[in-house]
Design a protein around this motif. Sequence first.
Motif, PDB file in Angstrom:
ATOM      1  N   LEU A   6     -35.190  41.910 -14.501  1.00 33.78           N
ATOM      2  CA  LEU A   6     -35.039  40.638 -15.203  1.00 33.78           C
ATOM      3  C   LEU A   6     -35.372  40.774 -16.685  1.00 33.78           C
ATOM      4  CD1 LEU A   6     -36.607  38.214 -12.577  1.00 33.78           C
ATOM      5  CD2 LEU A   6     -34.192  38.437 -13.150  1.00 33.78           C
ATOM      6  N   ASN A   7     -36.420  41.504 -16.991  1.00 27.76           N
ATOM      7  CA  ASN A   7     -36.807  41.671 -18.389  1.00 27.76           C
ATOM      8  C   ASN A   7     -35.759  42.448 -19.180  1.00 27.76           C
ATOM      9  OD1 ASN A   7     -39.222  40.254 -18.184  1.00 27.76           O
ATOM     10  ND2 ASN A   7     -40.407  42.070 -17.654  1.00 27.76           N
ATOM     11  N   ARG A   8     -35.068  43.361 -18.509  1.00 27.52           N
ATOM     12  CA  ARG A   8     -34.050  44.159 -19.190  1.00 27.52           C
ATOM     13  C   ARG A   8     -32.776  43.353 -19.434  1.00 27.52           C
ATOM     14  NH1 ARG A   8     -33.705  47.572 -15.673  1.00 27.52           N
ATOM     15  NH2 ARG A   8     -31.715  47.096 -14.673  1.00 27.52           N
ATOM     16  N   ARG A   9     -32.301  42.627 -18.419  1.00 20.55           N
ATOM     17  CA  ARG A   9     -31.010  41.928 -18.540  1.00 20.55           C
ATOM     18  C   ARG A   9     -31.149  40.468 -18.958  1.00 20.55           C
ATOM     19  NH1 ARG A   9     -27.462  42.849 -13.322  1.00 20.55           N
ATOM     20  NH2 ARG A   9     -26.222  41.331 -14.483  1.00 20.55           N
ATOM     21  N   GLY A  10     -32.282  39.864 -18.669  1.00 22.46           N
ATOM     22  CA  GLY A  10     -32.509  38.482 -19.070  1.00 22.46           C
ATOM     23  C   GLY A  10     -32.178  37.475 -17.987  1.00 22.46           C
ATOM     24  N   LEU A  11     -32.754  36.292 -18.140  1.00 23.09           N
ATOM     25  CA  LEU A  11     -32.542  35.167 -17.223  1.00 23.09           C
ATOM     26  C   LEU A  11     -32.191  33.942 -18.051  1.00 23.09           C
ATOM     27  CD1 LEU A  11     -34.744  34.072 -14.216  1.00 23.09           C
ATOM     28  CD2 LEU A  11     -34.191  32.429 -16.011  1.00 23.09           C
ATOM     29  N   VAL A  12     -31.135  33.245 -17.666  1.00 21.54           N
ATOM     30  CA  VAL A  12     -30.713  32.017 -18.341  1.00 21.54           C
ATOM     31  C   VAL A  12     -31.079  30.826 -17.469  1.00 21.54           C
ATOM     32  CG1 VAL A  12     -28.764  30.691 -19.238  1.00 21.54           C
ATOM     33  CG2 VAL A  12     -28.836  33.187 -19.545  1.00 21.54           C
ATOM     34  N   LEU A  13     -31.818  29.885 -18.040  1.00 20.78           N
ATOM     35  CA  LEU A  13     -32.222  28.670 -17.345  1.00 20.78           C
ATOM     36  C   LEU A  13     -31.545  27.479 -18.002  1.00 20.78           C
ATOM     37  CD1 LEU A  13     -34.029  27.024 -15.370  1.00 20.78           C
ATOM     38  CD2 LEU A  13     -35.827  27.121 -17.124  1.00 20.78           C
ATOM     39  N   ALA A  36     -37.335  37.421 -22.386  1.00 19.67           N
ATOM     40  CA  ALA A  36     -36.227  37.666 -21.467  1.00 19.67           C
ATOM     41  C   ALA A  36     -35.601  36.368 -20.969  1.00 19.67           C
ATOM     42  CB  ALA A  36     -36.709  38.495 -20.267  1.00 19.67           C
ATOM     43  N   VAL A  37     -36.227  35.240 -21.289  1.00 19.79           N
ATOM     44  CA  VAL A  37     -35.759  33.949 -20.796  1.00 19.79           C
ATOM     45  C   VAL A  37     -35.023  33.207 -21.893  1.00 19.79           C
ATOM     46  CG1 VAL A  37     -36.417  31.786 -19.677  1.00 19.79           C
ATOM     47  CG2 VAL A  37     -37.767  33.854 -19.264  1.00 19.79           C
ATOM     48  N   ASP A  62     -24.918  39.856 -20.460  1.00 21.25           N
ATOM     49  CA  ASP A  62     -24.859  40.151 -19.023  1.00 21.25           C
ATOM     50  C   ASP A  62     -26.210  39.840 -18.372  1.00 21.25           C
ATOM     51  OD1 ASP A  62     -23.962  41.093 -16.550  1.00 21.25           O
ATOM     52  OD2 ASP A  62     -24.551  43.162 -17.000  1.00 21.25           O
ATOM     53  N   PRO A  63     -26.575  38.553 -18.265  1.00 23.12           N
ATOM     54  CA  PRO A  63     -27.880  38.222 -17.697  1.00 23.12           C
ATOM     55  C   PRO A  63     -27.945  38.569 -16.213  1.00 23.12           C
ATOM     56  CG  PRO A  63     -26.554  36.247 -17.917  1.00 23.12           C
ATOM     57  CD  PRO A  63     -25.786  37.359 -18.596  1.00 23.12           C
ATOM     58  N   ALA A  64     -29.155  38.815 -15.739  1.00 19.71           N
ATOM     59  CA  ALA A  64     -29.342  39.114 -14.320  1.00 19.71           C
ATOM     60  C   ALA A  64     -29.187  37.868 -13.469  1.00 19.71           C
ATOM     61  CB  ALA A  64     -30.720  39.733 -14.097  1.00 19.71           C
TER      62      ALA A  64
END
Length: 267
Positions: A6-13, A36-37, A62-64
């Motif tokens: 998650l920290n590498r690719r990121g998370l979109v909220l 990452a968020v 390319d978020p996770a």
Amino acid sequence: MDLAHLNRRGLVLVGCGRMGGALLQGWLARGLAPGAVHVIDPNAPAWVAERGVSVNGALPADPAVLVLAVKPQMMGDVLAGLGAASGALVVSVAAGVTLAAYGRAFPGAAVVRAMPNTPAAIGQGITAIVGNAQADAAALDLAQSLMEAVGRVVRLGDESQMDAVTAVSGSGPAYVFHLIETLAAAGAAEGLPADLALDLASATVAGAGALAMQEGGDPARLREAVTSPAGTTAAGLSQLMDPETGLGPLIARTVAAAAARGRELGQ
């Protein structure tokens, strides 16, 4: 939760209201890097940016994971404004919006529907999840780990169960809050000071719920244990357990109405 991934690719909220904010706080507490968020919400609370989270900025290519935490009535507009999910896992906490609807918005994506409830705000929620055909074991495990940041998680065997889950545990806290209201009002009507009646009602509901969780099994056993024949509890239960006017038929109608509304939202 695979923090490195998650920290590498990121998370979109998308959406950082009460539920989205509770999830975000839980993820950060578990070690997800603020950087990452990426939050999309024009009304995001100030603390989000203060924690180092990107708000309404550029999104990762390319978020996770893409987490949708907006009200179901807003989901159509939100989905229309989002691009393809690419290889992201899509997790939605909106009631009523079906896996098929997300499949049309994100063709080929792994999608997991999740139904948490408001005790998630204090880490005491319970969430039911179910995935589409593209959501493999790894996707479900990731979704479960994300939702465990706010409480327990159960998995459903079929999406058709989600409307009942929404009606029981998703909407259920509101029923319990109303029970506290009415129990306190009844105590006040019997002569208790209103603040004392509310304290007694709130503590009684919280304590009884905790006891039921600790003991497990059939709650009827607990009810019977505190009901002396011809005593005060029995007198009260004679009203609550009336087969026509009591709590049983009322709750059945309540849950049926909520489930029916969930099905309507999914149309």
